[in-house]
Design a protein around this motif. Structure first.
Motif, PDB file in Angstrom:
ATOM      1  N   PHE A  56      30.783  29.585  30.198  1.00 47.77           N
ATOM      2  CA  PHE A  56      30.350  30.633  31.123  1.00 47.77           C
ATOM      3  C   PHE A  56      31.048  30.547  32.481  1.00 47.77           C
ATOM      4  O   PHE A  56      30.917  31.445  33.305  1.00 47.77           O
ATOM      5  N   ASN A  57      31.810  29.498  32.689  1.00 42.14           N
ATOM      6  CA  ASN A  57      32.384  29.240  34.010  1.00 42.14           C
ATOM      7  C   ASN A  57      33.200  30.418  34.545  1.00 42.14           C
ATOM      8  O   ASN A  57      33.124  30.761  35.731  1.00 42.14           O
ATOM      9  N   GLU A  58      33.967  31.071  33.690  1.00 40.57           N
ATOM     10  CA  GLU A  58      34.808  32.188  34.159  1.00 40.57           C
ATOM     11  C   GLU A  58      33.984  33.409  34.547  1.00 40.57           C
ATOM     12  O   GLU A  58      34.444  34.260  35.320  1.00 40.57           O
ATOM     13  N   TYR A  59      32.751  33.501  34.020  1.00 35.17           N
ATOM     14  CA  TYR A  59      31.907  34.659  34.312  1.00 35.17           C
ATOM     15  C   TYR A  59      30.950  34.415  35.483  1.00 35.17           C
ATOM     16  O   TYR A  59      30.451  35.370  36.089  1.00 35.17           O
ATOM     17  N   TYR A  60      30.702  33.150  35.784  1.00 32.70           N
ATOM     18  CA  TYR A  60      29.696  32.815  36.788  1.00 32.70           C
ATOM     19  C   TYR A  60      29.928  33.499  38.141  1.00 32.70           C
ATOM     20  O   TYR A  60      28.975  34.013  38.742  1.00 32.70           O
ATOM     21  N   PRO A  61      31.165  33.563  38.661  1.00 32.42           N
ATOM     22  CA  PRO A  61      31.372  34.216  39.969  1.00 32.42           C
ATOM     23  C   PRO A  61      31.010  35.698  39.975  1.00 32.42           C
ATOM     24  O   PRO A  61      30.804  36.280  41.049  1.00 32.42           O
ATOM     25  N   LYS A  62      30.922  36.308  38.803  1.00 32.68           N
ATOM     26  CA  LYS A  62      30.625  37.733  38.709  1.00 32.68           C
ATOM     27  C   LYS A  62      29.124  38.029  38.732  1.00 32.68           C
ATOM     28  O   LYS A  62      28.729  39.195  38.844  1.00 32.68           O
ATOM     29  N   VAL A  63      28.301  36.988  38.619  1.00 30.34           N
ATOM     30  CA  VAL A  63      26.859  37.184  38.471  1.00 30.34           C
ATOM     31  C   VAL A  63      26.146  37.074  39.815  1.00 30.34           C
ATOM     32  O   VAL A  63      26.387  36.142  40.582  1.00 30.34           O
ATOM     33  N   ASP A  64      25.251  38.008  40.066  1.00 31.52           N
ATOM     34  CA  ASP A  64      24.396  37.964  41.253  1.00 31.52           C
ATOM     35  C   ASP A  64      23.141  37.181  40.875  1.00 31.52           C
ATOM     36  O   ASP A  64      22.210  37.727  40.280  1.00 31.52           O
TER      37      ASP A  64
END
Length: 229
Positions: A56-64
């Motif tokens: 999930f690391n690549e998606y984490y910055p996209k999550v509020d």
């Protein structure tokens, strides 16, 4: 000296341990998912394993998301290495321990990115406490058949004395292959936690269960078992 025990976790140990042979029984296959789920706000994201963080690391910055929880010391450590701040960390490294220690506010929105094969207990219990839970299946396990066949060969030749199972899936895959290979019953089996212990039991075998649901816990129970002989 007794032959070493096969350890089935998917990542190498950080240290050389004479008592074990590292031989993963599982390969992880990345899955696609609905990325529109990342556009919503979440009060909590719960990482239940190091692999969940990794996938999930690549998606984490996209999550509020307001807060992060991690189950397991290695999961927490891996989060820190990825600059993900962990706000809640249970003392007991299991879904059951997390549920007992975690306080859920009504209508909390919780995101759980994890394996498609993960136990539904965490999601179910949180929903029973009126939380809105979204689970993303990031990856799924598949049998590492070549390694399982190698493990059976090592056991039959006396080059390994048993197996330490780091997951119930690993036990499931192994015993299905072992049954076809007519593997005998004179081996020691070790389980990382109760679900894995119960899976081994389903196949009609006994196992020793780690006091702490970690790889270090597995190593400790192997050493304790050898010292009793």
């Amino acid at each position: 000296m007794a032959a070493p025990v096969i350890m089935t976790q998917t990542s190498n140990l950080n240290e050389n341990v004479e008592e074990v042979i590292h031989l993963p029984f599982i390969r992880l296959k990345k899955l696609s998912f609905n990325q529109e789920l990342l556009n919503d706000h979440y009060d909590w994201i719960i990482f239940s394993s190091k692999n969940a963080v990794k996938f999930f690391n690549e998606y984490y910055p996209k999550v509020d998301v307001s807060h992060v929880a991690a189950i397991g010391e290695k999961t927490k450590k891996y989060c820190n290495q990825r600059d993900i701040t962990v706000d809640f960390f249970p003392e007991n490294f299991s879904q059951e321990g997390f549920i007992n220690e975690f306080t859920v506010n009504k209508d909390s929105r919780i995101l759980i990115p994890s394996s498609a094969a993960a136990r539904p207990l965490l999601q179910t219990k949180l929903q029973e406490q009126d939380a809105e839970v979204v689970k993303i299946d990031l990856y799924e396990p598949e049998a590492y058949t070549e390694n399982i066949e190698q493990a059976i060969s090592l056991l039959k030749r006396g080059l390994a004395s048993g197996i330490a199972f780091a997951s119930s899936s690993a036990a499931d895959y192994f015993f299905e292959e072992a049954e076809e290979a007519n593997l005998g019953a004179n081996y020691m089996y070790y389980a990382i936690g109760k679900p894995t212990f119960e899976k081994i039991k389903q196949f009609g075998f006994k196992a020793e269960i780690a006091n702490e649901q970690t790889i270090d816990g597995l190593l400790n129970i192997i050493k304790e078992s050898r010292n009793r002989k």
